[in-house]
Structure formats: structure tokens, C-alpha cells
Design a protein around this motif. Structure first.
Motif, short mmCIF file in Angstrom:
data_model
loop_
_atom_site.label_atom_id
_atom_site.label_comp_id
_atom_site.label_asym_id
_atom_site.label_seq_id
_atom_site.Cartn_x
_atom_site.Cartn_y
_atom_site.Cartn_z
N ALA A 50 23.82 -13.96 -20.18
CA ALA A 50 24.83 -14.15 -18.95
C ALA A 50 25.37 -12.99 -18.49
N VAL A 51 26.07 -12.97 -17.37
CA VAL A 51 26.54 -11.46 -16.16
C VAL A 51 27.92 -12.00 -15.42
N SER A 52 28.77 -11.11 -16.07
CA SER A 52 29.98 -10.63 -14.97
C SER A 52 29.64 -11.24 -13.31
N GLY A 53 31.22 -11.20 -13.51
CA GLY A 53 31.48 -11.47 -11.97
C GLY A 53 30.65 -10.61 -11.19
N SER A 54 31.45 -9.50 -11.38
CA SER A 54 30.59 -7.83 -10.45
C SER A 54 29.51 -8.13 -11.35
N GLY A 55 28.56 -8.38 -11.60
CA GLY A 55 26.89 -8.38 -12.57
C GLY A 55 26.67 -6.99 -13.73
N THR A 56 27.63 -5.75 -13.86
CA THR A 56 28.14 -5.37 -14.55
C THR A 56 27.72 -5.43 -16.52
N ASP A 57 28.62 -5.89 -16.62
CA ASP A 57 28.60 -6.39 -18.00
C ASP A 57 26.94 -8.26 -18.07
N THR A 58 26.31 -7.65 -19.05
CA THR A 58 25.17 -8.72 -19.25
C THR A 58 25.80 -9.32 -20.79
N ARG A 67 12.87 -9.52 -23.40
CA ARG A 67 11.81 -10.05 -22.65
C ARG A 67 12.77 -10.61 -21.08
N PHE A 68 13.76 -11.01 -21.40
CA PHE A 68 14.55 -11.57 -19.74
C PHE A 68 15.50 -10.32 -19.85
N THR A 69 15.74 -10.34 -18.11
CA THR A 69 16.66 -10.52 -17.77
C THR A 69 17.41 -11.11 -16.71
N ILE A 70 18.80 -11.03 -16.85
CA ILE A 70 19.39 -11.30 -15.61
C ILE A 70 20.46 -10.65 -14.45
N PHE A 71 19.66 -11.61 -12.93
CA PHE A 71 19.70 -10.77 -12.31
C PHE A 71 21.09 -11.93 -11.17
N ARG A 72 21.94 -11.00 -10.80
CA ARG A 72 23.12 -11.77 -10.10
C ARG A 72 23.00 -11.68 -8.64
N ASP A 73 23.26 -11.47 -7.74
CA ASP A 73 23.39 -11.43 -5.98
C ASP A 73 24.17 -12.61 -5.52
N ASN A 74 25.44 -11.98 -5.81
CA ASN A 74 26.77 -12.15 -5.11
C ASN A 74 26.76 -13.08 -3.52
N LYS A 76 23.96 -13.89 -1.83
CA LYS A 76 23.26 -15.17 -1.80
C LYS A 76 23.83 -15.83 -2.58
N MET A 77 24.53 -15.80 -3.68
CA MET A 77 25.30 -16.55 -4.43
C MET A 77 23.73 -16.77 -5.30
N THR A 78 23.10 -16.71 -5.82
CA THR A 78 22.30 -17.14 -6.57
C THR A 78 22.27 -16.11 -7.86
N VAL A 79 21.21 -16.27 -8.91
CA VAL A 79 21.49 -15.94 -10.99
C VAL A 79 20.08 -16.53 -10.83
N ASP A 80 19.44 -15.31 -10.94
CA ASP A 80 17.94 -15.35 -11.16
C ASP A 80 18.00 -14.75 -12.87
N LEU A 81 16.41 -15.96 -13.57
CA LEU A 81 16.50 -15.46 -14.99
C LEU A 81 14.77 -14.82 -14.86
N GLN A 82 14.90 -13.70 -14.76
CA GLN A 82 13.63 -13.50 -14.97
C GLN A 82 12.64 -13.32 -16.61
N MET A 83 11.92 -14.16 -16.44
CA MET A 83 11.04 -14.35 -18.34
C MET A 83 10.08 -14.04 -18.30
N ASN A 84 9.32 -12.55 -18.98
CA ASN A 84 8.59 -11.74 -19.41
C ASN A 84 8.33 -12.28 -20.58
N SER A 85 7.20 -12.18 -20.94
CA SER A 85 6.33 -12.56 -22.40
C SER A 85 6.67 -13.63 -23.27
N LEU A 86 6.27 -14.76 -22.35
CA LEU A 86 7.23 -15.75 -22.72
C LEU A 86 6.21 -16.23 -23.74
#
Length: 124
Positions: A50-58, A67-74, A76-86
């Protein structure tokens, strides 16, 4: 299409990477807590990240931490989940969810807007 649309799932071998993306059409998107949940066949839907509205808290569920990283772009209104070492145990349908609430929320009941899901399959 609803207010949340996922894309970017797929089939990958163990050790590989995927980056599902969630595209939102929500007024005041930056006010929403955003999250990724997953659900494997016969199992409950549980939070992954999960990621907060500002993106500062995850938040990351223990099994994906590092292994996973969440990215938020306000903008573009997108939220990506980079999943590595699956791993094969990461196989599930992944859902994007939104909650118009303050703070970090980890439970299914806290989220009231859901996408349709995208399938992630990891082969061994």
C-alpha cells in the motif's frame, strides 16, 4: 471500465520480473490510499502493498518485502507494483484498490473501490 483498471500481469519464470500497473479515474486521486491485493485460487484476498496519498508512506507484506516496490504517480493517476525475484507462490490474481481514508489501512474491508484484477502466473 471502472475507476480502477489493472494491466501488466502475465506469465513469467521463477526469478523473473513483472510490473502490473493500475490506472485510476478518481477525483482528488491524491487523497486516496492505494493498495495492491492478491488472491490465489481457494485462498483469501490479502494485501501485498500500500502507498499513502502523498507517496511518502508505504507498506509491504512480509513475504514480498525486498522483492516488490510500489510506485505512485499522482500526475498520471497510476500505481505500479514492480515485482522482482518472483516465486511460484506469488501466482495469483492481483487487484488494485483505493480507500478514501487517512492513515495506512491493511484490511480488505477498509477499501471500497476495486479493479477487475490482473493474473500473474510464475512457473517453476
Amino acid at each position: 471500465q471502472g475507476p480502477l483498471v489493472e494491466s501488466g500481469g502475465g506469465l513469467v519464470q521463477a526469478g523473473g520480473s513483472l510490473r502490473p500497473s493500475c490506472s485510476a479515474s478518481l477525483r482528488a486521486f491524491k487523497n486516496y490510499l492505494m493498495a495492491w491485493f492478491r488472491q490465489a485460487p481457494g485462498r483469501e484476498r490479502t494485501i501485498v502493498s500500500a502507498v499513502s496519498g502523498s507517496g511518502t508512506d508505504t507498506y509491504y507484506e512480509q513475504s514480498v518485502e525486498g522483492r516488490f516496490t510500489i510506485f505512485r504517480d499522482n500526475a498520471k493517476m497510476t500505481v505500479d507494483l514492480q515485482m522482482n525475484s518472483l516465486k511460484p507462490e506469488d501466482t495469483a490474481t492481483y487487484y488494485c484498490a483505493a480507500a478514501d481514508q487517512p492513515g495506512m489501512k491493511l484490511w480488505l474491508r477498509d477499501y471500497d473501490i476495486w479493479g477487475q484484477g490482473t493474473q500473474v502466473t510464475v512457473s517453476s
